[in-house]
Write an enzyme that holds these catalytic residues in place. Structure first.
Site, PDB file in Angstrom:
ATOM      1  N   GLU A  11       8.134   2.683  -5.431  1.00 40.77           N
ATOM      2  CA  GLU A  11       8.103   2.246  -4.024  1.00 40.77           C
ATOM      3  C   GLU A  11       8.107   3.458  -3.100  1.00 40.77           C
ATOM      4  OE1 GLU A  11       7.599   0.134  -1.938  1.00 40.77           O
ATOM      5  OE2 GLU A  11       8.441  -1.836  -2.314  1.00 40.77           O
ATOM      6  N   ASP A  12       7.626   3.258  -1.887  1.00 40.93           N
ATOM      7  CA  ASP A  12       7.734   4.341  -0.908  1.00 40.93           C
ATOM      8  C   ASP A  12       9.078   4.273  -0.194  1.00 40.93           C
ATOM      9  OD1 ASP A  12       6.917   1.966   0.267  1.00 40.93           O
ATOM     10  OD2 ASP A  12       5.798   2.937   1.875  1.00 40.93           O
ATOM     11  N   PHE A  21      12.495   4.665  12.985  1.00 38.67           N
ATOM     12  CA  PHE A  21      11.210   4.231  12.444  1.00 38.67           C
ATOM     13  C   PHE A  21      10.428   5.442  11.942  1.00 38.67           C
ATOM     14  CE2 PHE A  21       7.032   2.411  12.131  1.00 38.67           C
ATOM     15  CZ  PHE A  21       7.313   1.181  11.574  1.00 38.67           C
ATOM     16  N   ASP A  77       3.753   3.506   7.122  1.00 38.20           N
ATOM     17  CA  ASP A  77       2.783   3.230   8.192  1.00 38.20           C
ATOM     18  C   ASP A  77       3.398   2.568   9.414  1.00 38.20           C
ATOM     19  OD1 ASP A  77       3.274   0.652   6.877  1.00 38.20           O
ATOM     20  OD2 ASP A  77       1.598  -0.081   8.086  1.00 38.20           O
ATOM     21  N   ASP A  79      14.062  -0.499   2.576  1.00 39.93           N
ATOM     22  CA  ASP A  79      14.623  -0.610   3.927  1.00 39.93           C
ATOM     23  C   ASP A  79      15.711  -1.692   3.897  1.00 39.93           C
ATOM     24  OD1 ASP A  79      15.025  -0.974   6.673  1.00 39.93           O
ATOM     25  OD2 ASP A  79      12.946  -0.637   7.181  1.00 39.93           O
ATOM     26  N   LYS A 117       0.803  -1.202   0.000  1.00 40.28           N
ATOM     27  CA  LYS A 117       0.000   0.000   0.000  1.00 40.28           C
ATOM     28  C   LYS A 117       0.853   1.276   0.000  1.00 40.28           C
ATOM     29  CE  LYS A 117      -3.572  -1.911   3.059  1.00 40.28           C
ATOM     30  NZ  LYS A 117      -4.176  -1.715   4.413  1.00 40.28           N
ATOM     31  N   GLY A 118       2.063   1.161   0.561  1.00 42.80           N
ATOM     32  CA  GLY A 118       2.817   2.348   0.951  1.00 42.80           C
ATOM     33  C   GLY A 118       3.026   3.390  -0.134  1.00 42.80           C
ATOM     34  N   LYS A 122      16.839   3.588   3.014  1.00 37.81           N
ATOM     35  CA  LYS A 122      17.637   3.576   4.248  1.00 37.81           C
ATOM     36  C   LYS A 122      18.899   2.774   3.970  1.00 37.81           C
ATOM     37  CE  LYS A 122      14.010   3.796   7.784  1.00 37.81           C
ATOM     38  NZ  LYS A 122      13.272   3.009   8.793  1.00 37.81           N
ATOM     39  N   ARG A 165      -0.354   6.742   7.492  1.00 39.96           N
ATOM     40  CA  ARG A 165      -0.058   6.906   6.058  1.00 39.96           C
ATOM     41  C   ARG A 165      -0.525   8.259   5.548  1.00 39.96           C
ATOM     42  NH1 ARG A 165       1.321   1.673   4.133  1.00 39.96           N
ATOM     43  NH2 ARG A 165       0.087  -0.017   5.018  1.00 39.96           N
TER      44      ARG A 165
HETATM   45  C1  PRP Z   1       7.097  -1.706   3.079  1.00 42.96           C
HETATM   46  C2  PRP Z   1       7.460  -0.775   1.929  1.00 42.96           C
HETATM   47  C3  PRP Z   1       8.271  -1.651   1.015  1.00 42.96           C
HETATM   48  C4  PRP Z   1       8.928  -2.619   1.975  1.00 42.96           C
HETATM   49  C5  PRP Z   1      10.355  -2.182   2.184  1.00 42.96           C
HETATM   50  O1  PRP Z   1       5.968  -2.425   2.710  1.00 42.96           O
HETATM   51  O2  PRP Z   1       6.327  -0.266   1.304  1.00 42.96           O
HETATM   52  O3  PRP Z   1       7.473  -2.353   0.101  1.00 42.96           O
HETATM   53  O4  PRP Z   1       8.215  -2.555   3.211  1.00 42.96           O
HETATM   54  O5  PRP Z   1      10.964  -2.974   3.172  1.00 42.96           O
HETATM   55  P1  PRP Z   1      12.219  -3.896   2.898  1.00 42.96           P
HETATM   56  O6  PRP Z   1      13.167  -3.124   2.023  1.00 42.96           O
HETATM   57  O7  PRP Z   1      12.786  -4.141   4.266  1.00 42.96           O
HETATM   58  O8  PRP Z   1      11.759  -5.159   2.254  1.00 42.96           O
HETATM   59  P2  PRP Z   1       5.108  -3.268   3.757  1.00 42.96           P
HETATM   60  O9  PRP Z   1       5.415  -4.708   3.561  1.00 42.96           O
HETATM   61  O10 PRP Z   1       5.251  -2.685   5.107  1.00 42.96           O
HETATM   62  O11 PRP Z   1       3.643  -3.064   3.211  1.00 42.96           O
HETATM   63  P3  PRP Z   1       2.843  -1.702   2.983  1.00 42.96           P
HETATM   64  O12 PRP Z   1       3.442  -1.033   1.759  1.00 42.96           O
HETATM   65  O13 PRP Z   1       1.460  -2.165   2.746  1.00 42.96           O
HETATM   66  O14 PRP Z   1       3.003  -0.851   4.212  1.00 42.96           O
END
Ligand code: PRP
Length: 184
Positions: free
Chosen positions: A101-102, A154, A161, A105, A45-46, A133, A167
Site C-alpha cells: 500500500e502507499d 493532506f 494523489d 489513513d 492506484k496509489g 497516519k 502522483r
Molecule cells: C488511498 C490509499 C489507500 C487508502 C487509504 O486510496 O491508496 O488505499 O486510500 O485510506 P484509508 O486508510 O482511509 O482507507 P484511494 O482510495 O484514494 O485510491 P488511489 O490509490 O487510487 O488513490
C-alpha cells in the site's frame, strides 16, 4: 520534477529519504521470507510507484499481482466506502501474500482488504505500507512493514494523489490548502 512546486507547501519526505527507506524495507522483507516465494499485491492506484521500487529491492522469487480499490472518490477524507475496481488475476490460496500500500489513513481500506483476502486462505498475509497516519486510524490495523509515519495533513506525491494529480512527484509533500479549497 523538483521542489519548489507551486502547489506544495513543504516537503515531508525527500526523494532520497524515500529511496533509502525502500531499500531498507526490501532488505528486511528479503531476510524475513528467506527460502519462500511471495506474492506482492499492489493496491492501485496509489502504490504503483512504491511497488515498482520495492520489488527491485526484494531478492526473492516474487509474483506480482494488482488490485484496484477505491475508498476516497474525489474527496480529501475517507468515505469508508470501499469499491473493488479490479480483482487479482490469480488465486492466493496457500501462498505468502504481502499487501503493498502507499498509505494507511483511516485503515478502513486495509481492514476491508485483509478480511477479503484472508477468506481466500493464503499461507500467510502481511502488509507493507510506505506511509501510515497513526493518529487518523479508525480501525486497529497491523502494518508489518511501515516506511514512514506521517502527520494528519493532506500529503501528496510518490503515488499519493489529489484528484489523481501529483502522483508523479518524486517526493511526498503537504498540499497547499489553496490547491484544494476551491475544488471541494
Ligand atoms: C488511498 C490509499 C489507500 C487508502 C487509504 O486510496 O491508496 O488505499 O486510500 O485510506 P484509508 O486508510 O482511509 O482507507 P484511494 O482510495 O484514494 O485510491 P488511489 O490509490 O487510487 O488513490
Amino acid at each position: 520534477m523538483m521542489f519548489p512546486h507551486p502547489d506544495i507547501e513543504r516537503v515531508l519526505i525527500s526523494t532520497d529519504e524515500i529511496q533509502s527507506r525502500i531499500a531498507e524495507l526490501g532488505r528486511q522483507i528479503t531476510a524475513d521470507y528467506r527460502g519462500e516465494t511471495v506474492v506482492l499485491v499492489c493496491i492501485l492506484k496509489g502504490a504503483f510507484l512504491f511497488m515498482a521500487d520495492l520489488c527491485r529491492h526484494i531478492d526473492l522469487p516474487v509474483n506480482t499481482e494488482f488490485m484496484a480499490i477505491s475508498s476516497y472518490g474525489h474527496a480529501t477524507k475517507s468515505s469508508g466506502v470501499v469499491r473493488i475496481l479490479k480483482d487479482l488475476n490469480e488465486s492466493i490460496e496457500d501462498r505468502n501474500v504481502l499487501i503493498v500500500e502507499d498509505i494507511v489513513d483511516t485503515g478502513l481500506t486495509l481492514s476491508y482488504l485483509i478480511d477479503l483476502l484472508s477468506a481466500r486462505h493464503p499461507k500467510s498475509m502481511k502488509v507493507c505500507s510506505l506511509c501510515s497516519k497513526p493518529q487518523c486510524h479508525k480501525r486497529v490495523v497491523k502494518v508489518d512493514y511501515c516506511g514512514f509515519e506521517l502527520p494528519s495533513e493532506f500529503a501528496v506525491g510518490y503515488g499519493l494523489d489529489f484528484k489523481d494529480y501529483y502522483r508523479n512527484l518524486p517526493f511526498i509533500g503537504v498540499l497547499k490548502p489553496s490547491a484544494y479549497e476551491q475544488e471541494e
